[in-house]
Design a protein around this motif. Structure first.
Motif, PDB file in Angstrom:
ATOM      1  N   GLY A  72      47.798  33.508  32.143  1.00 25.31           N
ATOM      2  CA  GLY A  72      48.350  34.143  30.952  1.00 25.31           C
ATOM      3  C   GLY A  72      47.622  35.370  30.438  1.00 25.31           C
ATOM      4  N   TYR A  73      46.838  36.023  31.283  1.00 28.30           N
ATOM      5  CA  TYR A  73      46.087  37.199  30.839  1.00 28.30           C
ATOM      6  C   TYR A  73      46.552  38.463  31.561  1.00 28.30           C
ATOM      7  N   TYR A  74      46.451  39.601  30.861  1.00 32.36           N
ATOM      8  CA  TYR A  74      46.626  40.883  31.529  1.00 32.36           C
ATOM      9  C   TYR A  74      45.279  41.223  32.147  1.00 32.36           C
ATOM     10  N   VAL A  75      45.275  41.535  33.435  1.00 31.46           N
ATOM     11  CA  VAL A  75      44.042  41.867  34.135  1.00 31.46           C
ATOM     12  C   VAL A  75      44.078  43.344  34.527  1.00 31.46           C
ATOM     13  N   VAL A  76      43.028  44.060  34.160  1.00 31.80           N
ATOM     14  CA  VAL A  76      42.934  45.471  34.545  1.00 31.80           C
ATOM     15  C   VAL A  76      42.994  45.542  36.071  1.00 31.80           C
ATOM     16  N   PRO A  77      43.898  46.357  36.634  1.00 30.70           N
ATOM     17  CA  PRO A  77      44.029  46.421  38.100  1.00 30.70           C
ATOM     18  C   PRO A  77      42.695  46.706  38.785  1.00 30.70           C
ATOM     19  N   VAL A  78      42.422  45.955  39.834  1.00 28.20           N
ATOM     20  CA  VAL A  78      41.156  46.098  40.552  1.00 28.20           C
ATOM     21  C   VAL A  78      40.991  47.506  41.098  1.00 28.20           C
ATOM     22  N   ALA A  79      42.072  48.098  41.600  1.00 23.57           N
ATOM     23  CA  ALA A  79      41.995  49.449  42.159  1.00 23.57           C
ATOM     24  C   ALA A  79      41.588  50.470  41.098  1.00 23.57           C
ATOM     25  N   VAL A  80      42.114  50.311  39.887  1.00 20.23           N
ATOM     26  CA  VAL A  80      41.770  51.214  38.786  1.00 20.23           C
ATOM     27  C   VAL A  80      40.296  51.057  38.422  1.00 20.23           C
ATOM     28  N   MET A  81      39.848  49.815  38.300  1.00 16.41           N
ATOM     29  CA  MET A  81      38.452  49.546  37.983  1.00 16.41           C
ATOM     30  C   MET A  81      37.533  50.144  39.038  1.00 16.41           C
ATOM     31  N   ASP A  82      37.842  49.872  40.307  1.00 13.27           N
ATOM     32  CA  ASP A  82      36.998  50.323  41.408  1.00 13.27           C
ATOM     33  C   ASP A  82      36.911  51.842  41.472  1.00 13.27           C
ATOM     34  N   GLU A  83      38.043  52.514  41.350  1.00  8.93           N
ATOM     35  CA  GLU A  83      38.062  53.978  41.441  1.00  8.93           C
ATOM     36  C   GLU A  83      37.348  54.618  40.252  1.00  8.93           C
TER      37      GLU A  83
END
Length: 221
Positions: A72-83
């Motif tokens: 039930g959570y919105y998760v910041v996209p991993v690709a966005v975080m990594d870049e």
């Protein structure tokens, strides 16, 4: 005091100690800070890797979003975080995790951040059994207050459920060798990482995360 009386006293004390140990209540997580915070969005940082397998961080990270989203959570996209970190010269998990909570909130706008660590990842050969094991721990931190909202650990073992009862020694040795080869060829570590990620980050009792606001179970735990 006779030996018989000493034995009776020892037996009585041992029984009391055993009963006291059995009577210990099961420890449950304290969700007070979690309930007060009620995070809607989570930033997942790359796990620190304490193993010798260089693939451990990426393998775990690629599978940590799903159980959080399903909870039930919105998760910041991993690709966005990594870049974002890459553009700022940060590529090592330990360096990324050292970024201050205030800075993480400023950049990503998330309510909470998930820090994690991998302590076991890979296949090891034992005399009578070969197993692929993935073990990890994590903690969820409020990016506004810095409070730890939740923490836990989980493990997965490719030998779970295997039963070699009745097998001879030679058969068990052969089975262990074959299992090791199979695990190495099919990259069972990645599969076990998926199981560990789910066990670690799924919501629900007794000590899992609370359900997030996007879940139909939000507020019921």
């Amino acid at each position: 005091m006779s030996r018989f009386l000493c034995f009776k006293l020892w037996f009585a004390l041992s029984t009391v100690a055993l009963l006291a140990a059995c009577a210990q209540p099961v420890k449950h997580a304290d969700y007070t800070a979690f309930k007060n915070s009620q995070p809607h969005s989570i930033l997942v940082l790359p796990p620190e890797n304490e193993t010798t397998d260089v693939q451990a961080t990426n393998s775990m990270l690629s599978q940590m979003t799903m159980p959080l989203a399903e909870s039930g959570y919105y998760v910041v996209p991993v690709a966005v975080m990594d870049e974002t970190f890459r553009q700022n010269g940060l590529t090592v998990a330990a360096d990324i995790q050292a970024t201050s909570p205030a800075k993480l909130r400023e950049i990503f706008g998330a309510d909470a951040v998930l820090y994690s660590k991998i302590t076991q990842f890979g296949t090891s050969y034992r005399v009578l059994a070969s197993a692929t094991v993935v073990t990890a721990s994590a903690k969820l931190v409020d990016l506004k207050t810095g409070d730890v909202l939740w923490q836990g650990s989980a493990t997965a073992n490719s030998n779970e459920g295997n039963n070699y009862g009745g097998a001879g020694l030679v058969s068990m040795l052969v089975a262990a060798a074959v299992q090791q080869i199979a695990d190495s060829l099919t990259d069972r570590s990645h599969d076990m990482a998926a199981v560990t990620s789910y066990r670690l980050l799924h919501a629900g009792p007794p000590n899992g995360l609370l359900f997030g606001p996007r879940s139909s179970k939000f507020g019921t735990d």
